[in-house]
Design an enzyme around this catalytic site. Structure first.
Site, PDB file in Angstrom:
ATOM      1  N   GLU A 139       0.849  -1.195   0.000  1.00  0.00           N
ATOM      2  CA  GLU A 139       0.000   0.000   0.000  1.00  0.00           C
ATOM      3  C   GLU A 139       0.879   1.237   0.000  1.00  0.00           C
ATOM      4  OE1 GLU A 139      -2.789   0.136   3.190  1.00  0.00           O
ATOM      5  OE2 GLU A 139      -3.468  -1.925   2.939  1.00  0.00           O
ATOM      6  N   TRP A 188      -1.931   2.267  -3.926  1.00  0.00           N
ATOM      7  CA  TRP A 188      -3.208   2.008  -3.251  1.00  0.00           C
ATOM      8  C   TRP A 188      -4.192   3.111  -3.605  1.00  0.00           C
ATOM      9  CZ3 TRP A 188      -4.605  -2.381  -1.290  1.00  0.00           C
ATOM     10  CH2 TRP A 188      -5.700  -2.453  -0.423  1.00  0.00           C
ATOM     11  N   ILE A 189      -5.096   2.963  -4.523  1.00  0.00           N
ATOM     12  CA  ILE A 189      -5.696   1.748  -5.034  1.00  0.00           C
ATOM     13  C   ILE A 189      -6.059   2.061  -6.482  1.00  0.00           C
ATOM     14  CG2 ILE A 189      -8.005   2.373  -4.297  1.00  0.00           C
ATOM     15  CD1 ILE A 189      -8.378  -0.501  -3.244  1.00  0.00           C
TER      16      ILE A 189
END
Length: 989
Positions: A509, A571-572
């Protein structure tokens, strides 16, 4: 009485069933008696707890008719503003619903084995066949199945499958036992049968399905060893069940088939199976000169396994095979088939939510998303924090996406019933997905585990994937000391520094920024962003331009320039109603595409960084007010860029920032053409132009359907892009205006959404954003032409027609599988035309400490460790304020120099470390800021620190060696501009 299906035309039924009696694999191989039905069409549905709706004669005549994938939350999602503080959209209908499906099987199927497979149901599913309860599944994201054989009727007699689904949940994501992952903090709460359902009919002697839940079967297991350019050894294992009442002499055949349909290896075995016996065949062969699976050339073989009795094939099964060898190296990163490859890609939620549709997507729309990720140069995906769908595992195989696959988890170490469900789900995940060559890492969880939990995870892998050579890791494994004894890869968060120097490193992330697509920059129309009264509550105050430019900063500094780093997941990928931190938006706007998959400038920025071919992209548009003077940013994977305005060179830059960003300062706007050219070794390799668009002159409608057209199956979706264009057909990039729609024909209007607006979904009107937006229409079971007319004041109407095509459905069954795009393998992608120079970086040894062990920081800026606090030492990384007068007991303390720029950044796990010794921790927190919840574990000392005119109250906590210390952000409420970020100090006790 129930509304039963009419008695079918027997001649029609015979013809339809005869056409599927001889089953072939996708490669044309004989699968014997096995038939796979698409079980998606023609379900009855009610959004209520209908009581005893599992009973065969229950009256469902007044229920709606739907096809799956289906969710009952498509009308109440993407319609509320984010609460901020990482809370997801909570205002959705929750409760119990029912689905019922009437179907018939031909008399010729009597005596065969019949199984139903659900790819998943949110969240709790109770399944019944003809009134008999088959079982319950509570995972919400994992495939499961049941055997129906002994309960079925055949011929003219109907059958009823009933599913009771419930998507309710507890109020707080950390107290939602036992299903802690079932919360909009992690996944938008879109309940229902939101993925595919299949019916499998096969001979009683058959290869089992990889559905362990309830069935306790494991299917096939295919793995490779000794892979080289000249050969590869392939082992095929297949669990076979003999449900005949007598012994069977079985010949087992495994054929390895290349992408052109050629059989390149055949291996066989024989066995006499007793009645009701289960046996696992295991055979090995070799493939000469194998075409290996690479992210840049994902070559796929198939393994077709067959069972032959008395020289007749009675059953068959097809398994994907990708031949590859790989290594994650702690010093040199990721290697595939001896080739170094930096992993570039995204995290994605397994709901894959889409505005207007929720999580109920036809497979081709999931494929649509993968094609976008592939276009942008991605080769890595991390599903967070539950498993992606079966279709998406196949897509990762065919597009070459190295996959980090979890089971089911939230963000906690679990025990008791929760752990029992999680570890069973992890087992089911490994069994179902273990043959996919795209999966390289099993994620044990989204948080560190206890030693016993880790051992359970490794035991599952050892039992069910002993030869996959895949690594295992947990995100935030660094919060527990015992992690080091079990994880084999470090799954990082926000990528600043590694915590396990002996382990390879992958990022899960990074770049958790947010920015809506509709807002270009501070020089363009505001679109209710910069002037929004809630903007001060936003964690991120970025427009599209800054969001795009920051992609290079995050990528390059966190992993791109580090040769020891394998790469990782931005992310994301797509905006969704999960865990947003900006109250100005109705999504977590951290995607490179928005919630209907329209690309932001960040998408093109990453494409210009990650594609191997030479790329260049001018960030933004070229429609400004007359007196505008601004910086222009160009993203390119080439080392030199020239910028032209109306044919004249206005800048040249061969010193990019963060390897890819070419900044041209103080460019005065003039109407016309802005052009960028990118060079390698003085040779022009890529160019892009952006023109000034004229006044709005027309609407333009463009339809998008799946590769086989729009299917009248009741759940397929057609997309329509609507743009405002000038007289020369150029999109008007600043247009944000209302467009009204009129729809005629057999379809259900699903609409789209406007970011930053409430109640914008499912309406027959929508605004353009940056000159374009996208709407969707769901098909009915009736084929035909849908006419859509778009109207806007001052412009001529625009009309488009989309025709849905019939799908042959007989008695609730069809053999037409959900459509996806075919693999277009082509030639291998080239190696990068140019790679920016990488500094000779080793892991930062200054980030080690005996007190702050396994230190990590997940903010937007770096924090660093320092020793010996005393007068004159700098307190923050980005301010020149020093410690002056501090309490004597802090003299000589070790301390964390935090970035003041993160004073308004909020995350629950912002700062973390493990106490290396028995120690005292002090936190200095600004009195201008509301105290965060984590300080409730600390004692107010009554002392203060004065830092640069700011007063920080001093809190302390005594901890023992080995304790995990986690600190959230500075505050989870508004932060004034004058406030300061907290500081942390510690001493051995």
């Amino acid at each position: 009485m129930s509304s039963l299906l009419p008695v079918p035309n027997k001649a029609l039924l015979a013809v339809a069933m005869a056409s599927i009696a001889f089953s072939l694999s996708a490669s044309g191989q004989d699968l014997g008696e096995r038939v796979k039905y698409n079980f998606n069409p023609e379900w009855k549905f009610i959004k209520a707890d209908a009581g005893e709706a599992q009973q065969v004669n229950f009256d469902d005549s007044r229920w709606s008719t739907v096809s799956v994938p289906h969710t009952f939350n498509d009308i109440d999602t993407f319609d509320d503003m984010s609460e901020g503080r990482h809370n997801g959209e909570s205002n959705q209908w929750r409760g119990t619903v029912w689905y019922r499906k009437h179907f018939r099987l031909p008399k010729s199927d009597e005596g065969k084995a019949v199984f139903i497979e659900f790819e998943s149901v949110r969240q709790v599913a109770d399944v019944y066949i003809n009134g008999v309860h088959l079982g319950q599944n509570r995972t919400g994201f994992l495939p499961f199945g049941y055997e129906l054989t002994e309960y079925l009727n055949y011929g003219d007699e109907s059958n009823v499958i009933a599913v009771k689904a419930n998507n309710d949940r507890g109020d707080h994501f950390r107290k939602n036992d036992p299903l802690v992952w079932h919360h909009e903090h992690w996944h938008p709460n879109h309940g229902g049968i939101y993925r595919n359902v299949f019916l499998h009919v096969m001979d009683p002697l058959h290869i089992t399905l990889p559905l362990y839940d309830n069935l306790e079967t494991v299917g096939t297991y295919v793995f490779t060893e000794n892979v080289s350019e000249t050969s590869a050894d392939v082992t095929v294992e297949a669990e076979v069940m003999n449900n005949h009442g007598k012994k069977q002499s079985v010949t087992f055949i495994a054929e390895i088939i290349d992408a052109d349909g050629n059989v390149v290896e055949t291996v066989t075995d024989q066995k006499k199976l007793a009645a009701k016996a289960k046996h696992t065949f295991s055979v090995s062969g070799s493939v000469a000169n194998p075409k290996r699976w690479y992210p840049r050339h994902p070559y796929l073989y198939k393994v077709v396994t067959q069972l032959k009795v008395d020289n007749q094939i009675v059953d068959g099964y097809e398994t994907p095979l990708g031949i590859r060898s790989f290594e994650f190296n702690n010093e040199t990163g990721f290697w595939i088939n001896g080739e170094s490859d930096k992993l570039t890609g995204w995290g994605q939620k397994p709901t894959n939510s889409w505005a207007g549709l929720g999580a109920a997507l036809p497979d081709w729309l999931r494929d649509f998303t993968f094609r976008l990720m592939d276009e942008a140069g991605g080769n890595f995906i991390r599903w967070g924090h539950c498993a992606g769908s079966p279709a998406e595992a196949h897509m990762a195989d065919k597009y070459g996406f190295v996959t980090l696959m979890p089971g089911i988890s939230g963000e906690s170490q679990d025990d008791g019933e929760t752990w029992d469900i999680r570890i069973a789900g992890f087992r089911d995940t490994v069994i179902y997905y273990r043959n996919h060559p795209s999966i390289f890492i099993w994620e044990g969880g989204n948080w560190a585990e206890s030693a016993s939990n880790y051992q359970d995870i490794l035991d599952v892998i050892a039992k069910y994937d002993p030869n996959g050579k895949r690594l295992m890791g947990n995100r935030r494994a660094d919060v527990k000391l015992e992690s080091e004894d079990y994880v084999t890869i470090e799954i990082g968060t926000e990528g600043w520094e590694r915590e396990y120097p002996h382990l390879p490193l992958i990022e899960s992330e990074y770049c958790r920024d947010e920015a809506p697509r509709r807002v270009w920059d501070p020089y363009s129309p505001d679109n209710d962003f910069f002037n929004n009264p809630n903007l001060k509550r936003n964690v991120y105050k970025f427009a599209s331009e800054q969001f795009a430019v920051r992609q290079a900063d995050h990528w390059w500094n966190k992993m791109g320039k580090k040769t020891f780093h394998s790469g990782g997941a931005n992310w994301i990928f797509s905006d969704g109603p999960h865990g947003g931190r900006n109250p100005t938006e109705n999504t977590r706007a951290s995607g490179e595409v928005d919630a209907v998959r329209l690309p932001k400038e960040a998408f093109y920025a990453l494409k210009s960084m990650w594609r191997p071919e030479p790329q260049v992209h001018i960030v933004g548009h070229w429609n400004y007010d007359q007196d505008t003077v601004k910086d222009i940013y160009v993203i390119s994977n080439c080392p030199s860029v020239k910028l032209y305005l109306n044919g004249e060179v206005i800048g040249s830059n061969d010193t990019p920032e963060n390897a890819y960003v070419f900044q041209f300062t103080d460019i005065a706007w003039k109407p016309g053409t802005l052009k960028a050219e990118a060079f390698i070794d003085g040779n022009l390799r890529a160019s892009q132009s952006k023109e000034t668009a004229g006044a709005p002159a027309a609407l333009r409608l463009t339809s998008i359907t799946g590769p086989n057209g729009w299917r009248a199956d009741g759940s397929d979706v057609a997309l329509i892009d609507f743009e405002v264009i000038d007289s020369e057909g150029r999109r008007c990039p600043l247009d944000q205006s209302k467009v009204d729609f009129a729809v005629k024909g057999p379809g259900i209007w699903r609409g789209g959404y406007n970011s930053g607006k409430v109640n914008s979904t499912n309406n027959l009107f929508l605004e353009t954003e940056a000159g374009i937006n996208r709407v969707s229409i769901r098909s009915l079971l009736k084929p035909g032409t849908v006419t859509v007319t778009a109207s806007r004041e001052g412009l001529p109407d625009a009309t488009i027609e989309i025709t849905s095509h019939p799908v042959e459905i007989v008695d609730g069954l069809t053999t037409e599988m959900p459509q996806v795009y075919p693999q277009n393998l082509g030639d291998p992608e080239p190696l990068p035309a140019y790679t920016p120079p990488m500094p000779d970086l080793a892991p930062n040894t200054e980030m080690t400490s005996e007190l702050f062990a396994q230190f990590s920081y997940t903010g937007d800026h770096e924090a660093i460790l320092r020793t010996n606090a005393y007068w004159g030492k700098k307190a923050w990384t980005d301010l020149e304020y020093n410690y002056t007068r501090i309490p004597f007991y802090l003299h000589g303390a070790e301390y964390i120099r935090t970035p003041n720029a993160d004073r308004g950044y909020w995350a629950r796990d912002l700062l973390q470390f493990i106490a290396g010794k028995d120690m005292i921790i002090w936190v200095g927190h600004d009195d201008l800021v509301e105290r965060p919840e984590f300080l409730s574990d600390y004692q107010d000392t009554g002392d203060d620190i004065d830092l640069g005119g700011s007063t920080l109250s001093l809190f302390k906590r005594e901890v023992k060696a080995g304790e995990s210390i986690i600190m959230a952000g500075n505050s989870d409420s508004d932060i004034s501009d004058e406030a300061r970020m907290y500081v942390v100090l510690a001493k051995e006790r």
